[in-house]
Design a protein around this motif. Structure first.
Motif, PDB file in Angstrom:
ATOM      1  N   LEU A 196      55.461  14.367  30.157  1.00 37.25           N
ATOM      2  CA  LEU A 196      56.719  14.636  29.462  1.00 37.25           C
ATOM      3  C   LEU A 196      57.888  14.738  30.436  1.00 37.25           C
ATOM      4  O   LEU A 196      58.998  14.272  30.140  1.00 37.25           O
ATOM      5  N   LEU A 253      60.427  22.644  27.757  1.00 35.02           N
ATOM      6  CA  LEU A 253      60.430  21.371  28.483  1.00 35.02           C
ATOM      7  C   LEU A 253      61.443  21.403  29.624  1.00 35.02           C
ATOM      8  O   LEU A 253      61.162  20.922  30.719  1.00 35.02           O
ATOM      9  N   ALA A 308      61.029  16.841  23.293  1.00 36.63           N
ATOM     10  CA  ALA A 308      60.422  18.130  22.948  1.00 36.63           C
ATOM     11  C   ALA A 308      60.066  18.174  21.464  1.00 36.63           C
ATOM     12  O   ALA A 308      58.956  18.578  21.099  1.00 36.63           O
ATOM     13  N   LYS A 315      52.184  17.980  30.910  1.00 29.83           N
ATOM     14  CA  LYS A 315      53.498  18.400  31.400  1.00 29.83           C
ATOM     15  C   LYS A 315      54.130  17.305  32.249  1.00 29.83           C
ATOM     16  O   LYS A 315      55.309  16.972  32.100  1.00 29.83           O
TER      17      LYS A 315
END
Length: 87
Positions: A24, A49, A39, A21
């Protein structure tokens, strides 16, 4: 009469590591990067996201507040001394 039952295969909810997480979210902060593209490239829903990005911002704001109240000791003793000298 035949009773035919069609069941869908059970699909487990996917779980993502905090490191994934964070990677990203950090990638989405770069200028020119599209949240939707990031995403899609990672087989995620864009809204998921975006939720991670918002949660990250909330955590950052909660850890370092812009205003911290500070209690200072009263300086009554100093004010009393200066007022007694002027009398």
């Amino acid at each position: 009469m035949n009773n035919v039952s069609v069941t869908r295969p059970y699909r487990k909810r996917r779980q993502y590591t905090p490191e994934f997480k964070a990677r990203l979210v950090a990638e989405s902060q770069h200028p020119g990067k599209s949240v939707s593209r990031i995403a899609l490239d990672n087989d995620l829903n864009t809204n998921l996201l975006r939720r991670w990005i918002n949660e990250s911002k909330e955590m950052d704001q909660g850890s370092s507040p812009a205003f911290v109240p500070i209690r200072l000791p009263a300086t009554v003793g100093h004010a009393a001394q200066s007022s007694s000298k002027t009398r």
